[in-house]
Design a protein around this motif. Structure first.
Motif, PDB file in Angstrom:
ATOM      1  N   LYS A   1       0.830  -1.199   0.000  1.00 36.74           N
ATOM      2  CA  LYS A   1       0.000   0.000   0.000  1.00 36.74           C
ATOM      3  C   LYS A   1       0.868   1.255   0.000  1.00 36.74           C
ATOM      4  O   LYS A   1       0.569   2.240  -0.699  1.00 36.74           O
ATOM      5  CB  LYS A   1      -0.928   0.001   1.215  1.00 36.74           C
ATOM      6  CG  LYS A   1      -1.845   1.217   1.303  1.00 36.74           C
ATOM      7  CD  LYS A   1      -2.829   1.265   0.158  1.00 36.74           C
ATOM      8  CE  LYS A   1      -3.772   2.433   0.283  1.00 36.74           C
ATOM      9  NZ  LYS A   1      -4.701   2.540  -0.867  1.00 36.74           N
ATOM     10  N   GLY A   2       1.951   1.241   0.781  1.00 39.57           N
ATOM     11  CA  GLY A   2       2.855   2.389   0.812  1.00 39.57           C
ATOM     12  C   GLY A   2       3.488   2.643  -0.546  1.00 39.57           C
ATOM     13  O   GLY A   2       3.626   3.796  -0.970  1.00 39.57           O
ATOM     14  N   LYS A   3       3.854   1.574  -1.254  1.00 40.77           N
ATOM     15  CA  LYS A   3       4.431   1.722  -2.589  1.00 40.77           C
ATOM     16  C   LYS A   3       3.418   2.320  -3.553  1.00 40.77           C
ATOM     17  O   LYS A   3       3.754   3.157  -4.395  1.00 40.77           O
ATOM     18  CB  LYS A   3       4.906   0.360  -3.097  1.00 40.77           C
ATOM     19  CG  LYS A   3       5.625   0.418  -4.427  1.00 40.77           C
ATOM     20  CD  LYS A   3       6.178  -0.949  -4.801  1.00 40.77           C
ATOM     21  CE  LYS A   3       6.976  -0.881  -6.096  1.00 40.77           C
ATOM     22  NZ  LYS A   3       7.570  -2.207  -6.440  1.00 40.77           N
ATOM     23  N   GLU A   4       2.175   1.917  -3.415  1.00 36.49           N
ATOM     24  CA  GLU A   4       1.112   2.469  -4.256  1.00 36.49           C
ATOM     25  C   GLU A   4       0.942   3.962  -4.023  1.00 36.49           C
ATOM     26  O   GLU A   4       0.801   4.749  -4.968  1.00 36.49           O
ATOM     27  CB  GLU A   4      -0.198   1.740  -3.955  1.00 36.49           C
ATOM     28  CG  GLU A   4      -1.393   2.215  -4.735  1.00 36.49           C
ATOM     29  CD  GLU A   4      -2.668   1.490  -4.328  1.00 36.49           C
ATOM     30  OE1 GLU A   4      -3.747   2.121  -4.384  1.00 36.49           O
ATOM     31  OE2 GLU A   4      -2.587   0.319  -3.951  1.00 36.49           O
ATOM     32  N   ILE A   5       0.969   4.380  -2.762  1.00 40.00           N
ATOM     33  CA  ILE A   5       0.848   5.808  -2.443  1.00 40.00           C
ATOM     34  C   ILE A   5       2.050   6.577  -2.976  1.00 40.00           C
ATOM     35  O   ILE A   5       1.918   7.679  -3.524  1.00 40.00           O
ATOM     36  CB  ILE A   5       0.703   6.017  -0.917  1.00 40.00           C
ATOM     37  CG1 ILE A   5      -0.601   5.392  -0.415  1.00 40.00           C
ATOM     38  CG2 ILE A   5       0.742   7.511  -0.565  1.00 40.00           C
ATOM     39  CD1 ILE A   5      -0.745   5.370   1.098  1.00 40.00           C
ATOM     40  N   TRP A   6       3.244   5.996  -2.818  1.00 39.05           N
ATOM     41  CA  TRP A   6       4.468   6.629  -3.333  1.00 39.05           C
ATOM     42  C   TRP A   6       4.339   6.874  -4.835  1.00 39.05           C
ATOM     43  O   TRP A   6       4.652   7.954  -5.334  1.00 39.05           O
ATOM     44  CB  TRP A   6       5.656   5.711  -3.043  1.00 39.05           C
ATOM     45  CG  TRP A   6       7.006   6.287  -3.345  1.00 39.05           C
ATOM     46  CD1 TRP A   6       7.580   6.433  -4.565  1.00 39.05           C
ATOM     47  CD2 TRP A   6       7.964   6.768  -2.390  1.00 39.05           C
ATOM     48  NE1 TRP A   6       8.850   6.971  -4.442  1.00 39.05           N
ATOM     49  CE2 TRP A   6       9.106   7.182  -3.123  1.00 39.05           C
ATOM     50  CE3 TRP A   6       7.974   6.872  -1.002  1.00 39.05           C
ATOM     51  CZ2 TRP A   6      10.244   7.694  -2.499  1.00 39.05           C
ATOM     52  CZ3 TRP A   6       9.104   7.390  -0.386  1.00 39.05           C
ATOM     53  CH2 TRP A   6      10.219   7.805  -1.128  1.00 39.05           C
ATOM     54  N   ARG A   7       3.856   5.863  -5.544  1.00 39.83           N
ATOM     55  CA  ARG A   7       3.685   5.976  -6.991  1.00 39.83           C
ATOM     56  C   ARG A   7       2.664   7.053  -7.343  1.00 39.83           C
ATOM     57  O   ARG A   7       2.859   7.839  -8.272  1.00 39.83           O
ATOM     58  CB  ARG A   7       3.243   4.626  -7.566  1.00 39.83           C
ATOM     59  CG  ARG A   7       3.138   4.618  -9.093  1.00 39.83           C
ATOM     60  CD  ARG A   7       2.642   3.289  -9.619  1.00 39.83           C
ATOM     61  NE  ARG A   7       3.617   2.226  -9.417  1.00 39.83           N
ATOM     62  CZ  ARG A   7       3.451   1.198  -8.592  1.00 39.83           C
ATOM     63  NH1 ARG A   7       2.342   1.096  -7.873  1.00 39.83           N
ATOM     64  NH2 ARG A   7       4.383   0.271  -8.475  1.00 39.83           N
ATOM     65  N   GLU A   8       1.570   7.101  -6.585  1.00 40.62           N
ATOM     66  CA  GLU A   8       0.541   8.112  -6.839  1.00 40.62           C
ATOM     67  C   GLU A   8       1.087   9.519  -6.611  1.00 40.62           C
ATOM     68  O   GLU A   8       0.760  10.445  -7.354  1.00 40.62           O
ATOM     69  CB  GLU A   8      -0.669   7.860  -5.939  1.00 40.62           C
ATOM     70  CG  GLU A   8      -1.468   6.634  -6.335  1.00 40.62           C
ATOM     71  CD  GLU A   8      -2.578   6.339  -5.343  1.00 40.62           C
ATOM     72  OE1 GLU A   8      -2.662   7.038  -4.304  1.00 40.62           O
ATOM     73  OE2 GLU A   8      -3.357   5.404  -5.602  1.00 40.62           O
ATOM     74  N   CYS A   9       1.900   9.680  -5.584  1.00 38.90           N
ATOM     75  CA  CYS A   9       2.522  10.990  -5.332  1.00 38.90           C
ATOM     76  C   CYS A   9       3.413  11.395  -6.503  1.00 38.90           C
ATOM     77  O   CYS A   9       3.389  12.554  -6.941  1.00 38.90           O
ATOM     78  CB  CYS A   9       3.334  10.948  -4.042  1.00 38.90           C
ATOM     79  SG  CYS A   9       2.368  10.887  -2.517  1.00 38.90           S
ATOM     80  N   LEU A  10       4.199  10.454  -7.008  1.00 40.64           N
ATOM     81  CA  LEU A  10       5.092  10.757  -8.129  1.00 40.64           C
ATOM     82  C   LEU A  10       4.313  11.153  -9.372  1.00 40.64           C
ATOM     83  O   LEU A  10       4.743  12.010 -10.141  1.00 40.64           O
ATOM     84  CB  LEU A  10       5.964   9.545  -8.450  1.00 40.64           C
ATOM     85  CG  LEU A  10       7.329   9.439  -7.779  1.00 40.64           C
ATOM     86  CD1 LEU A  10       8.054   8.191  -8.268  1.00 40.64           C
ATOM     87  CD2 LEU A  10       8.179  10.673  -8.015  1.00 40.64           C
ATOM     88  N   ARG A  11       3.169  10.511  -9.590  1.00 39.74           N
ATOM     89  CA  ARG A  11       2.388  10.773 -10.794  1.00 39.74           C
ATOM     90  C   ARG A  11       1.591  12.074 -10.716  1.00 39.74           C
ATOM     91  O   ARG A  11       1.107  12.583 -11.714  1.00 39.74           O
ATOM     92  CB  ARG A  11       1.416   9.611 -11.036  1.00 39.74           C
ATOM     93  CG  ARG A  11       2.098   8.328 -11.498  1.00 39.74           C
ATOM     94  CD  ARG A  11       1.083   7.200 -11.582  1.00 39.74           C
ATOM     95  NE  ARG A  11       1.679   5.982 -12.125  1.00 39.74           N
ATOM     96  CZ  ARG A  11       1.070   4.803 -12.141  1.00 39.74           C
ATOM     97  NH1 ARG A  11      -0.152   4.690 -11.648  1.00 39.74           N
ATOM     98  NH2 ARG A  11       1.679   3.750 -12.653  1.00 39.74           N
ATOM     99  N   SER A  12       1.438  12.604  -9.528  1.00 37.08           N
ATOM    100  CA  SER A  12       0.628  13.803  -9.335  1.00 37.08           C
ATOM    101  C   SER A  12       1.469  15.058  -9.554  1.00 37.08           C
ATOM    102  O   SER A  12       2.688  14.990  -9.715  1.00 37.08           O
ATOM    103  CB  SER A  12       0.037  13.828  -7.929  1.00 37.08           C
ATOM    104  OG  SER A  12       1.067  14.029  -6.966  1.00 37.08           O
ATOM    105  N   ASP A  13       0.816  16.211  -9.530  1.00 36.81           N
ATOM    106  CA  ASP A  13       1.519  17.500  -9.608  1.00 36.81           C
ATOM    107  C   ASP A  13       1.920  17.933  -8.206  1.00 36.81           C
ATOM    108  O   ASP A  13       1.563  19.012  -7.735  1.00 36.81           O
ATOM    109  CB  ASP A  13       0.628  18.568 -10.247  1.00 36.81           C
ATOM    110  CG  ASP A  13       0.364  18.302 -11.711  1.00 36.81           C
ATOM    111  OD1 ASP A  13       1.259  17.728 -12.368  1.00 36.81           O
ATOM    112  OD2 ASP A  13      -0.717  18.648 -12.196  1.00 36.81           O
ATOM    113  N   ILE A  14       2.697  17.086  -7.549  1.00 41.55           N
ATOM    114  CA  ILE A  14       2.987  17.341  -6.139  1.00 41.55           C
ATOM    115  C   ILE A  14       3.844  18.584  -5.939  1.00 41.55           C
ATOM    116  O   ILE A  14       3.787  19.237  -4.893  1.00 41.55           O
ATOM    117  CB  ILE A  14       3.626  16.100  -5.488  1.00 41.55           C
ATOM    118  CG1 ILE A  14       3.371  16.116  -3.979  1.00 41.55           C
ATOM    119  CG2 ILE A  14       5.111  15.992  -5.808  1.00 41.55           C
ATOM    120  CD1 ILE A  14       3.504  14.783  -3.320  1.00 41.55           C
TER     121      ILE A  14
END
Length: 209
Positions: free
Chosen positions: A79-92
């Motif tokens: 789950k943490g890896k999934e969140i990490w990936r989502e952060c990278l894909r976003s306009d963070i």
């Protein structure tokens, strides 16, 4: 406390043009900035607290949490890896604070669906907000002030060409190896890294040329 303006640390001299050698294509524009993210750092914060409960270290933050409040380790890492990936894909780099306030990323999914999980999540979010909004944010700002001009100068010396910006994601500690996902724009630097021993970061940037 949340800073009034989200910081993207593109220093005043970090956007310049330098001649391109042996070509007539014009100039190389190099943009280097640091990103100090609530969301990436909160993910690391949760991981460290979890690690302490697993009796694997004495990491910051060391808090009175309940083991029953977390999901199992395998699920936690996935789950943490999934969140990490989502952060990278976003306009963070543009929307980090808005994402944080809106609880865009499912950090709650790292915790059990019970009262223990809710208490753990709320305690970690509150203590993180107090620390990061003050001392934590400033400590990472100082790291960015060292790394942004250093990386910029190295890129300029090597005449590297990039179509977009280089963002140095400043995090306060390493995440688990399972979360090591990168992009050709985002490179992670911790407060433990220093240009004297951080040559691996430059290698990561150069190999994507």
């Amino acid at each position: 406390m949340i800073p009034l303006a989200y910081k993207i640390g593109i220093v005043s001299n970090a956007e310049v043009s330098v001649p391109q050698h042996h070509t007539e294509k014009g100039n190389i524009v190099i943009n280097v900035g640091d990103v100090i993210s609530y969301n990436f750092n909160f993910l690391i914060y949760i991981h460290n607290a979890y690690t302490n409960l697993e009796n694997e270290g004495n990491k910051f933050p060391y808090l009175p949490l309940e083991r029953e409040g977390f999901i199992d380790r395998k699920s936690f890492l996935e789950k943490g890896k999934e969140i990490w990936r989502e952060c990278l894909r976003s306009d963070i780099q543009e929307e980090d604070i808005q994402y944080w306030l809106a609880e865009k990323f499912d950090f709650r999914g790292l915790f059990s669906k019970n009262d223990y999980g809710e208490r753990n999540y709320r305690l970690l979010r509150r203590t993180f907000n107090c620390w990061f909004g003050e001392i934590g944010y400033r400590s990472l700002e100082l790291q960015g002030e060292v790394w942004v001009p250093y990386v910029y100068e190295k890129l300029a010396e090597n005449n590297k060409k990039y179509d977009g910006n280089i963002f140095l994601e400043i995090i306060f500690d390493e995440g688990p190896k399972e979360w090591k996902i990168y992009s050709d724009q985002h490179y992670f630097i911790t407060i433990h890294d220093h240009p004297m021993n951080g040559s691996h970061i430059l290698l990561d940037i150069f190999k994507n040329d």
